[in-house]
Write an enzyme that holds these catalytic residues in place. Structure first.
Site, mmCIF file in Angstrom:
data_model
loop_
_atom_site.group_PDB
_atom_site.id
_atom_site.type_symbol
_atom_site.label_atom_id
_atom_site.label_comp_id
_atom_site.label_asym_id
_atom_site.label_seq_id
_atom_site.Cartn_x
_atom_site.Cartn_y
_atom_site.Cartn_z
ATOM 1 N N ARG A 19 34.260 64.023 48.311
ATOM 2 C CA ARG A 19 35.590 64.038 47.679
ATOM 3 C C ARG A 19 36.663 63.788 48.741
ATOM 4 O O ARG A 19 37.618 63.047 48.528
ATOM 5 C CB ARG A 19 35.852 65.360 46.941
ATOM 6 C CG ARG A 19 37.311 65.488 46.484
ATOM 7 C CD ARG A 19 37.562 66.525 45.384
ATOM 8 N NE ARG A 19 36.799 67.733 45.535
ATOM 9 C CZ ARG A 19 37.053 68.687 46.442
ATOM 10 N NH1 ARG A 19 38.061 68.571 47.281
ATOM 11 N NH2 ARG A 19 36.288 69.763 46.511
ATOM 12 N N TYR A 75 53.401 49.885 31.574
ATOM 13 C CA TYR A 75 52.069 49.948 30.964
ATOM 14 C C TYR A 75 51.999 51.141 29.989
ATOM 15 O O TYR A 75 52.477 52.233 30.297
ATOM 16 C CB TYR A 75 51.026 50.083 32.078
ATOM 17 C CG TYR A 75 49.626 50.268 31.576
ATOM 18 C CD1 TYR A 75 48.928 49.218 31.012
ATOM 19 C CD2 TYR A 75 49.004 51.510 31.658
ATOM 20 C CE1 TYR A 75 47.643 49.394 30.536
ATOM 21 C CE2 TYR A 75 47.715 51.691 31.187
ATOM 22 C CZ TYR A 75 47.042 50.633 30.621
ATOM 23 O OH TYR A 75 45.768 50.810 30.144
ATOM 24 N N ASP A 134 53.766 49.083 40.571
ATOM 25 C CA ASP A 134 52.458 48.789 39.994
ATOM 26 C C ASP A 134 52.269 47.270 40.154
ATOM 27 O O ASP A 134 52.939 46.480 39.498
ATOM 28 C CB ASP A 134 52.433 49.215 38.520
ATOM 29 C CG ASP A 134 51.077 48.952 37.841
ATOM 30 O OD1 ASP A 134 50.366 48.032 38.277
ATOM 31 O OD2 ASP A 134 50.758 49.646 36.864
ATOM 32 N N LYS A 165 41.360 45.353 36.808
ATOM 33 C CA LYS A 165 41.814 44.048 36.351
ATOM 34 C C LYS A 165 41.458 42.976 37.395
ATOM 35 O O LYS A 165 40.300 42.782 37.682
ATOM 36 C CB LYS A 165 43.305 44.103 36.043
ATOM 37 C CG LYS A 165 43.736 45.369 35.257
ATOM 38 C CD LYS A 165 43.182 45.413 33.846
ATOM 39 C CE LYS A 165 43.366 46.773 33.175
ATOM 40 N NZ LYS A 165 44.711 47.314 33.177
#
Ligand SMILES: *Cc1c(COP(=O)(O)O)cnc(C)c1O
Length: 387
Positions: free
Chosen positions: A54, A106, A178, A203
């Site tokens: 982690r 978004y 973004d 994407k």
């Protein structure tokens, strides 16, 4: 330890020789997948570099260094999804803070801000970021951040990144972009003065509709350390297998973007000449209001074209008749993807808000893939044919 370093090479070279492309131990031609949650302490007085996945994993680290090189930041971080990258970044803020955000953000980011972060007393004003005066007018004593998405989704409005970032810096605000639609291949916000760049790597960066991932890059070491602290604290990390798969996809980013963009320009021109299309949104069109800003801050227009076929009924007809594109949520893949924002990505936005933001019932979003553009246009033509 690594052969390449990203260094002073051109972007296309950095995509291939980013520093972590080889296994440092064996010279193998791709980074090994360290499928391990924890690491043995050979010397208890001298802890290993990686101690728990982690907090850090060598495969994820290679990816994190890769995106930092591409965006030109001090540190990169990889997350389980784009929304994990976005939500973790918002955790740099505190209760009582106010944010200024692109109005046609978004859909998932809109939902996070309006239904989740609002409960934690993080307040948002949505503004039309193409209007710098609207951004300035939204400033409050407790404003702490400005969040941009450009080109915006799905109407492809263009924000002047450098202008807003400079204004944010003057007022001590964190600026965030973004960069999912452009990718660092076409647009590098940190070079324009932005503090944090975010990606849905699901994407274009991944590019094959086979991995869900998010990335964040911070401009300075200080900010990178703060981001790493929240990433570790929240545990929103990307797994080793997906980190490897994402690097696999990213190596061909340049070739994919360049091909898809040439096709997207042709598609936008073709749609623009048709009388039966109510509107076409593409920053490469001469009449696009953001074209000049886009050309100043980016080296391309991207591979997403939105267009309005006039009504919801016709949009649904087209969606049911096309044979080549995937009819789906998402974008940025080797296959073309046709999506219906009103019922897919922006379904969580109230209908009135959607209409206000130009997300009409006839709006379709075409993410152009690597197929032959002549075939894609012929397919769309038959789908648009009245019958
Ligand atoms: C898809 C997308 C996101 C969310 O990313 P996920 O990987 O789906 O969590 C955020 N921003 C933009 C612009 C997107 O297209």
């Amino acid at each position: 330890m690594s052969k390449g370093n990203g260094g002073n090479h051109q972007f296309d070279t950095k995509l291939i020789h980013f520093g972590g492309e080889l296994d440092p131990a064996t010279g193998a031609s791709s980074a090994p997948i360290y499928q391990a949650s924890t690491f043995h302490h050979h010397d208890i007085f001298n802890p290993p570099e990686f101690d728990y996945s982690r907090s850090g994993n060598p495969t994820r680290q290679a990816l994190e260094d890769y995106i930092a090189v591409l965006e030109g930041g001090a540190g990169g971080y990889a997350f389980a999804s784009g929304m994990a990258a976005i939500s973790t970044t918002f955790m740099l803020f505190s209760a009582g803070d106010h944010l200024i955000v692109t109005e046609d953000v978004y859909g998932g980011t809109y939902r996070l801000l309006t239904n989740i972060l609002s409960r934690l007393n993080i307040e948002t004003t949505f503004v039309d970021m193409t209007d710098p005066d609207a951004v300035k007018a939204a400033l409050k004593p407790n404003t702490k951040g400005v969040y941009m998405e450009t080109p915006s989704n799905p109407t492809l409005k263009i924000t002047d990144i450098g202008l807003i970032a400079a204004w944010a810096r003057e007022h001590g605000l964190l600026s965030i972009v973004d960069n999912t639609f452009m990718t660092p291949y076409y647009q590098r916000p940190i070079e324009l003065g932005v503090d944090i760049v975010l990606h849905s790597a699901t994407k274009f960066l991944g590019g094959h509709s086979d991995v869900l991932a998010g990335l964040a890059v911070a401009r300075t070491k200080e900010l990178a350390d703060r981001l790493k602290y929240v990433q570790n604290g929240l545990g929103t990390v990307l797994g080793a297998q997906d980190s490897w798969l994402l690097m696999r996809g990213m190596k061909t980013l340049g070739a994919r973007m360049a091909h898809s963009e040439i096709s997207a320009r042709k598609l936008a021109d073709w749609l623009n000449r048709r009388e039966d299309i109510a509107a076409v949104f593409y920053p490469g069109l001469p009449e696009h209001p953001g074209r000049e800003v886009q050309e100043r801050q980016s080296t391309g227009y991207g591979a997403v074209v939105s267009f309005d076929v006039g009504s919801g009924e016709r949009a649904k007809e087209v969606l049911s008749r096309v044979k080549l594109p995937l009819v789906a949520v998402s974008l940025g893949a080797v296959e073309s993807i046709l999506s219906y924002p009103a019922m897919m990505s922006h379904a969580s936005m109230p209908a009135e808000v959607r209409q206000e933001r130009g997300i009409t019932d006839g709006l379709l979003r075409f993410s152009v893939g690597l197929e032959d553009i002549g075939d894609l246009i012929a397919d769309l033509e038959q789908a648009l044919q009245p019958r």
